[in-house]
Design a protein around this motif. Structure first.
Motif, PDB file in Angstrom:
ATOM      1  N   ALA A   1      20.378  36.991  20.123  1.00 13.92           N
ATOM      2  CA  ALA A   1      20.536  37.864  21.275  1.00 13.92           C
ATOM      3  C   ALA A   1      19.290  37.830  22.153  1.00 13.92           C
ATOM      4  O   ALA A   1      19.375  37.792  23.392  1.00 13.92           O
ATOM      5  N   ALA A   2      18.117  37.847  21.526  1.00 15.37           N
ATOM      6  CA  ALA A   2      16.880  37.792  22.298  1.00 15.37           C
ATOM      7  C   ALA A   2      16.768  36.462  23.038  1.00 15.37           C
ATOM      8  O   ALA A   2      16.345  36.418  24.202  1.00 15.37           O
ATOM      9  N   ALA A   3      17.158  35.368  22.393  1.00 16.01           N
ATOM     10  CA  ALA A   3      17.109  34.057  23.046  1.00 16.01           C
ATOM     11  C   ALA A   3      18.024  34.022  24.266  1.00 16.01           C
ATOM     12  O   ALA A   3      17.681  33.421  25.295  1.00 16.01           O
ATOM     13  N   GLU A   4      19.184  34.674  24.145  1.00 19.07           N
ATOM     14  CA  GLU A   4      20.093  34.719  25.299  1.00 19.07           C
ATOM     15  C   GLU A   4      19.480  35.539  26.426  1.00 19.07           C
ATOM     16  O   GLU A   4      19.587  35.172  27.605  1.00 19.07           O
ATOM     17  N   ALA A   5      18.825  36.637  26.079  1.00 19.41           N
ATOM     18  CA  ALA A   5      18.162  37.451  27.100  1.00 19.41           C
ATOM     19  C   ALA A   5      17.065  36.654  27.797  1.00 19.41           C
ATOM     20  O   ALA A   5      16.895  36.743  29.024  1.00 19.41           O
ATOM     21  N   ILE A   6      16.327  35.863  27.048  1.00 18.55           N
ATOM     22  CA  ILE A   6      15.263  35.044  27.628  1.00 18.55           C
ATOM     23  C   ILE A   6      15.857  34.013  28.583  1.00 18.55           C
ATOM     24  O   ILE A   6      15.350  33.802  29.695  1.00 18.55           O
ATOM     25  N   ALA A   7      16.955  33.372  28.174  1.00 14.46           N
ATOM     26  CA  ALA A   7      17.605  32.383  29.041  1.00 14.46           C
ATOM     27  C   ALA A   7      18.115  33.026  30.323  1.00 14.46           C
ATOM     28  O   ALA A   7      17.996  32.450  31.415  1.00 14.46           O
ATOM     29  N   ILE A   8      18.693  34.222  30.215  1.00 16.21           N
ATOM     30  CA  ILE A   8      19.191  34.935  31.397  1.00 16.21           C
ATOM     31  C   ILE A   8      18.032  35.293  32.312  1.00 16.21           C
ATOM     32  O   ILE A   8      18.112  35.154  33.540  1.00 16.21           O
ATOM     33  N   ALA A   9      16.911  35.755  31.722  1.00 18.41           N
ATOM     34  CA  ALA A   9      15.739  36.110  32.531  1.00 18.41           C
ATOM     35  C   ALA A   9      15.205  34.893  33.277  1.00 18.41           C
ATOM     36  O   ALA A   9      14.773  35.007  34.433  1.00 18.41           O
ATOM     37  N   ARG A  10      15.239  33.737  32.650  1.00 19.73           N
ATOM     38  CA  ARG A  10      14.769  32.513  33.320  1.00 19.73           C
ATOM     39  C   ARG A  10      15.612  32.223  34.557  1.00 19.73           C
ATOM     40  O   ARG A  10      15.097  31.771  35.584  1.00 19.73           O
ATOM     41  N   ARG A  11      16.929  32.466  34.443  1.00 15.45           N
ATOM     42  CA  ARG A  11      17.805  32.213  35.592  1.00 15.45           C
ATOM     43  C   ARG A  11      17.617  33.265  36.687  1.00 15.45           C
ATOM     44  O   ARG A  11      17.651  32.947  37.876  1.00 15.45           O
ATOM     45  N   LEU A  12      17.429  34.511  36.280  1.00 11.29           N
ATOM     46  CA  LEU A  12      17.360  35.610  37.247  1.00 11.29           C
ATOM     47  C   LEU A  12      16.025  35.674  37.973  1.00 11.29           C
ATOM     48  O   LEU A  12      15.959  36.057  39.144  1.00 11.29           O
ATOM     49  N   PHE A  13      14.955  35.319  37.277  1.00  9.91           N
ATOM     50  CA  PHE A  13      13.614  35.492  37.833  1.00  9.91           C
ATOM     51  C   PHE A  13      12.856  34.159  37.760  1.00  9.91           C
ATOM     52  O   PHE A  13      11.936  34.008  36.943  1.00  9.91           O
ATOM     53  N   PRO A  14      13.228  33.195  38.573  1.00  8.71           N
ATOM     54  CA  PRO A  14      12.535  31.887  38.530  1.00  8.71           C
ATOM     55  C   PRO A  14      11.179  32.003  39.212  1.00  8.71           C
ATOM     56  O   PRO A  14      10.963  31.489  40.286  1.00  8.71           O
ATOM     57  N   ALA A  15      10.258  32.701  38.538  1.00 10.41           N
ATOM     58  CA  ALA A  15       8.944  32.968  39.149  1.00 10.41           C
ATOM     59  C   ALA A  15       7.905  32.010  38.589  1.00 10.41           C
ATOM     60  O   ALA A  15       8.009  31.569  37.444  1.00 10.41           O
ATOM     61  N   PRO A  16       6.877  31.717  39.366  1.00  6.65           N
ATOM     62  CA  PRO A  16       5.765  30.907  38.843  1.00  6.65           C
ATOM     63  C   PRO A  16       4.963  31.744  37.844  1.00  6.65           C
ATOM     64  O   PRO A  16       5.073  32.960  37.832  1.00  6.65           O
ATOM     65  N   PRO A  17       4.134  31.100  37.020  1.00  4.61           N
ATOM     66  CA  PRO A  17       3.300  31.840  36.080  1.00  4.61           C
ATOM     67  C   PRO A  17       2.432  32.863  36.792  1.00  4.61           C
ATOM     68  O   PRO A  17       1.983  32.653  37.916  1.00  4.61           O
ATOM     69  N   LEU A  18       2.213  33.994  36.099  1.00  2.00           N
ATOM     70  CA  LEU A  18       1.381  35.038  36.683  1.00  2.00           C
ATOM     71  C   LEU A  18      -0.063  34.565  36.758  1.00  2.00           C
ATOM     72  O   LEU A  18      -0.553  33.846  35.893  1.00  2.00           O
ATOM     73  N   ALA A  19      -0.747  35.021  37.772  1.00  2.00           N
ATOM     74  CA  ALA A  19      -2.150  34.637  37.927  1.00  2.00           C
ATOM     75  C   ALA A  19      -3.028  35.374  36.936  1.00  2.00           C
ATOM     76  O   ALA A  19      -2.699  36.431  36.500  1.00  2.00           O
TER      77      ALA A  19
ATOM     78  N   GLY B   1      23.106  41.077  33.377  1.00  2.00           N
ATOM     79  CA  GLY B   1      23.322  39.698  32.974  1.00  2.00           C
ATOM     80  C   GLY B   1      23.709  39.593  31.505  1.00  2.00           C
ATOM     81  O   GLY B   1      24.592  38.801  31.137  1.00  2.00           O
ATOM     82  N   LEU B   2      23.087  40.403  30.658  1.00  2.00           N
ATOM     83  CA  LEU B   2      23.433  40.404  29.237  1.00  2.00           C
ATOM     84  C   LEU B   2      24.853  40.890  29.019  1.00  2.00           C
ATOM     85  O   LEU B   2      25.601  40.341  28.193  1.00  2.00           O
ATOM     86  N   ARG B   3      25.243  41.923  29.734  1.00  2.00           N
ATOM     87  CA  ARG B   3      26.595  42.471  29.569  1.00  2.00           C
ATOM     88  C   ARG B   3      27.653  41.482  30.012  1.00  2.00           C
ATOM     89  O   ARG B   3      28.727  41.406  29.419  1.00  2.00           O
ATOM     90  N   GLU B   4      27.349  40.737  31.066  1.00  2.00           N
ATOM     91  CA  GLU B   4      28.317  39.729  31.512  1.00  2.00           C
ATOM     92  C   GLU B   4      28.431  38.593  30.495  1.00  2.00           C
ATOM     93  O   GLU B   4      29.528  38.086  30.231  1.00  2.00           O
ATOM     94  N   ALA B   5      27.296  38.190  29.924  1.00  2.00           N
ATOM     95  CA  ALA B   5      27.309  37.079  28.973  1.00  2.00           C
ATOM     96  C   ALA B   5      27.811  37.491  27.600  1.00  2.00           C
ATOM     97  O   ALA B   5      28.476  36.724  26.913  1.00  2.00           O
ATOM     98  N   ARG B   6      27.483  38.714  27.193  1.00  2.00           N
ATOM     99  CA  ARG B   6      27.850  39.198  25.855  1.00  2.00           C
ATOM    100  C   ARG B   6      28.401  40.614  25.950  1.00  2.00           C
ATOM    101  O   ARG B   6      27.697  41.595  25.693  1.00  2.00           O
ATOM    102  N   PRO B   7      29.663  40.775  26.353  1.00  2.00           N
ATOM    103  CA  PRO B   7      30.222  42.128  26.502  1.00  2.00           C
ATOM    104  C   PRO B   7      30.194  42.937  25.208  1.00  2.00           C
ATOM    105  O   PRO B   7      30.207  44.167  25.248  1.00  2.00           O
ATOM    106  N   ASP B   8      30.154  42.248  24.068  1.00  2.71           N
ATOM    107  CA  ASP B   8      30.169  42.939  22.777  1.00  2.71           C
ATOM    108  C   ASP B   8      28.782  43.382  22.340  1.00  2.71           C
ATOM    109  O   ASP B   8      28.638  44.095  21.336  1.00  2.71           O
TER     110      ASP B   8
END
Length: 301
Positions: A283-301, A115-122
């Protein structure tokens, strides 16, 4: 950073690792007298004797042994600094430094990096395999930007985005009597078995969840030995030296000599989360946003 000190530390490491001044000199591409002079200068600067000679070669003194881990860390930091400077001189952006626990290398890391490579190839991504405790320390020291770790909630100043939960499975030597069975295995069946475990210091929450699951099943796990990684757990299982409770993600590796059995009932462990230290950079903020889209999981117990 005093690069003269770093260079001398590199010379010290070479002598300590080679166990011989001549071999260390050849490895460094220098002659032996200047190498000896550098070691002596370092000893004078630090005020302790680092290397002792013998007829068999050279070895660190007790003081030298004590300084070796920090010397290695400083030398590695200097190498990373020089590599980053080369990237920046070439006009490339600083790489995103990402730490990852072993059990997340195969299911959480690949989609995130894609996901990072697609969003930020550089954007270059530098991945370090670290256990949870070391990854959190690397975050706090600023050595990595984000980390895939086993953590269930924020640990100030580290913030956490849960990505997904998983369950325990049991890894068994192929010749083990339980290895050939079918269907889920009650956890209580493992009472009295010698287990290969990760120490609590590596991931306290993960360790405590395993301990609690075993106690709920009516037994205390018998730790045959503790090892430093999940891969080491599987290696010892394959060698017939014990069984291990591991993340279900590790079963995807299918290492030779190891059989996996699912466990009866949901035996949950602490899932994988994305962690970062305080305010995330671009870059880290973009990774966090991508992770939110890829893994829409509920909070861990």
């Amino acid at each position: 950073m005093d690069f003269r000190l770093v260079r001398r530390l590199g010379h010290f490491l070479a002598v300590a690792e080679e166990g011989h001044f001549g071999r260390a000199a050849r490895r460094l591409g220098v002659s032996q007298p200047p190498l000896t002079a550098q070691i002596q200068a370092l000893e004078a600067e630090l005020g302790v004797r680092l290397i002792e000679r013998s007829r068999k070669g050279a070895r660190p003194t007790r003081e030298g042994e004590a300084l070796l881990p920090l010397a290695r860390r400083l030398a590695e930091d200097a190498t990373r600094l020089e590599a980053l400077a080369r990237e920046l001189r070439a006009g490339r952006s600083a790489p995103l430094a990402l730490a990852c626990v072993t059990s997340a290398l195969f299911d959480f890391l690949p989609p995130l990096v894609r996901g990072l490579r697609e969003a930020r190839p550089d954007l270059a991504v530098a991945v370090r395999e670290l256990d949870t405790a070391d990854a959190l320390e690397a975050l706090r020291r600023g050595e990595v930007d984000i980390a895939l770790v086993r953590l269930d909630r924020d640990r100030a100043p580290v913030r956490v985005l849960p990505l997904g939960d998983d369950a325990l499975v049991v890894a068994l030597p192929e010749a083990h009597p339980l290895a050939g069975g079918t269907g889920p295995l009650p956890l209580a069946t493992l009472a009295g078995e010698s287990m290969v475990m990760l120490p609590r210091a590596i991931s306290p929450i993960y360790f405590d969840r395993i301990l609690a699951a075993c106690r709920e099943a009516g037994f205390e796990p018998v730790a045959l030995r503790e090892v430093g990684s999940a891969m080491a757990q599987l290696g010892l299982c394959a060698s017939g030296l014990g069984i291990a409770l591991v993340s279900s993600g590790m079963a995807a590796l299918r290492p030779p000599g190891v059989a996996f059995r699912t466990l009866a009932g949901p035996v949950a462990t602490t899932g994988v989360a994305l962690a970062w230290n305080g305010e995330a950079g671009d870059a880290a903020a973009e990774a966090i946003a991508i992770a939110r889209r890829l893994f829409p999981a509920p909070p861990l117990a």
